[in-house]
Design a protein around this motif. Structure first.
Motif, PDB file in Angstrom:
ATOM      1  N   ARG A   4      -5.523  -4.666 -25.095  1.00 39.41           N
ATOM      2  CA  ARG A   4      -5.278  -3.667 -26.174  1.00 39.41           C
ATOM      3  C   ARG A   4      -6.109  -2.327 -26.360  1.00 39.41           C
ATOM      4  O   ARG A   4      -5.891  -1.424 -26.448  1.00 39.41           O
ATOM      5  N   SER A  95       3.616  -6.555 -22.983  1.00 39.39           N
ATOM      6  CA  SER A  95       2.822  -5.624 -23.609  1.00 39.39           C
ATOM      7  C   SER A  95       3.650  -4.531 -24.218  1.00 39.39           C
ATOM      8  O   SER A  95       3.384  -4.015 -25.359  1.00 39.39           O
ATOM      9  N   TRP A  99       3.749  -3.087 -28.401  1.00 43.25           N
ATOM     10  CA  TRP A  99       3.079  -1.935 -28.646  1.00 43.25           C
ATOM     11  C   TRP A  99       4.168  -0.988 -29.248  1.00 43.25           C
ATOM     12  O   TRP A  99       3.678   0.069 -29.849  1.00 43.25           O
ATOM     13  N   ALA A 120       1.445   0.717 -23.428  1.00 49.33           N
ATOM     14  CA  ALA A 120       1.342  -0.198 -22.104  1.00 49.33           C
ATOM     15  C   ALA A 120       1.655   0.341 -20.835  1.00 49.33           C
ATOM     16  O   ALA A 120       0.995   0.051 -19.802  1.00 49.33           O
TER      17      ALA A 120
END
Length: 384
Positions: A4, A95, A99, A120
């Protein structure tokens, strides 16, 4: 968390790109939008087709301005990006979901980033460019060399100078720490001074199925020695990485002295699987590679049989250990990461049998290896 942070870094870098003045003509603006779309699609193509009504001179001007925007995407060989890493493709959907709520609205407000809905996805496209820019191996799309014949024990070349890509040599024993004579009292480890066996060969294979008992196959280096009737004994470590294509890294170690002269090894060879699993130990070391891979692999000794499934195959002059990486989710994830960067790594390993009693101490290494920039495309196919 590291993934991240990498995504945030690349997202902020992209948002800081300076854009050309707002008074661009409609043709030039369309040109810029196509440029960003091309980057998202993982293509290096700069949209060479000219918009209707625009001359080649206008196209040249746009292309001269493009590098200022595109530099943050193609400059992936900078020192700051040395440790850049992204999750496996199957992880991007997860992901992306994680996000979207945090960054989705903010990104969507910037109309100059068409289709860029999540960090992502952006990182995924950057990784696609990194594959082209830095030569990281995409195991799914690579070109394979299927014309090489398989000769067990002779498919991976030896290079003591460590300059030939996709080669092997023995690693320096002093790189690894092992238990000393008084380890049970002082818990001290010392640098190894040598190895019991000599590494004599290596295989780098690929197949549609798991390849077991390489030592027992006709024409192998093990069987050639067996036919001569000499005292040589082989200890084979076959590391198997399953998937749509199964990769096998087989390391061949040989000793000429009688096995009975090494009681710990003798007990291991003649013990049951439970005993073997409780004693066989690996010490890994990434001597050259990115920080993220080094941290994932580490340098701590590990009892392989406690974490992974090991299948044992035994003949009159050999014992082979088939280590199934796919038997552990954690190990599979680490190895998948390593495979993605394989041709940029120098991997060193040491193998030993753990000494648990005072009579068995001090420990000694069975053997070591150094794998120099392995290339999955150069693995040799196993013909059925």
């Amino acid at each position: 968390m590291l993934e991240r942070v990498a995504a945030l870094r690349e997202l902020f870098r992209a948002k800081q790109v300076k854009y050309p003045p707002d008074d661009l003509s409609s043709g030039e603006l369309t040109r810029k939008v196509r440029l960003h779309q091309s980057v998202e699609d993982g293509s290096i193509d700069m949209c060479t087709q000219i918009e209707a009504g625009k001359s080649k001179e206008t196209t040249s001007e746009v292309m001269e301005r493009a590098p200022s925007q595109h530099s943050s995407l193609l400059g992936l060989n900078d020192a700051a990006d040395e440790f850049f890493d992204v999750p496996e493709p199957t992880d991007y959907e997860q992901s992306e979901d994680g996000w979207t709520s945090d960054f989705g609205p903010e990104v969507s407000q910037d109309t100059r980033h068409p289709k860029l809905s999540t960090a992502a996805v952006f990182v995924k496209k950057l990784h696609g460019l990194a594959v082209q820019k830095r030569g990281y191996m995409d195991l799914q799309d690579m070109t394979r060399e299927d014309g090489i014949c398989c000769s067990y024990g002779n498919t991976l070349p030896k290079d003591p100078t460590c300059t030939l890509p996709c080669s092997w040599t023995a690693a320096e024993p002093s790189t690894f720490l092992i238990r000393g004579e008084n380890y049970l009292e002082d818990r001290k480890k010392f640098k190894a001074k040598g190895t019991l066996m000599q590494m004599v060969a290596a295989d780098w294979l690929r197949s549609d199925t798991r390849e077991d008992d390489l030592g027992g196959r006709p024409g192998s280096i093990v069987q050639k020695y067996a036919e001569q009737g000499g005292p040589e004994y082989f200890f084979i470590i076959n590391i198997q990485v399953p998937g749509s294509t199964t990769y096998s890294l087989a390391l061949y170690y040989m000793m000429s002295s009688p096995v009975e002269d090494s009681p710990l090894l003798y007990n291991f060879i003649n013990g049951d699987d439970a005993y073997r699993n409780s004693r066989f130990k690996l010490i890994p070391y990434i001597s050259k590679g990115s920080w993220i891979v080094k941290q994932s692999v580490g340098k701590k000794a590990c009892l392989i049989g406690q974490a992974l499934e090991i299948n044992y195959f035994q003949g009159k002059n050999y014992l082979e250990l088939g280590i199934d990486i796919g038997s552990s989710t954690v190990a599979r994830g680490v190895v998948s990461l390593v495979l993605g960067y394989l041709n940029n790594l120098v991997i060193e390993m040491a193998f030993l049998i753990q000494a648990n009693t005072k009579e068995e101490l001090p420990e000694y290494l069975l053997g070591t290896c150094r794998l120099n920039h392995l290339d999955a495309a150069k693995s040799v196919p196993v013909k059925v």
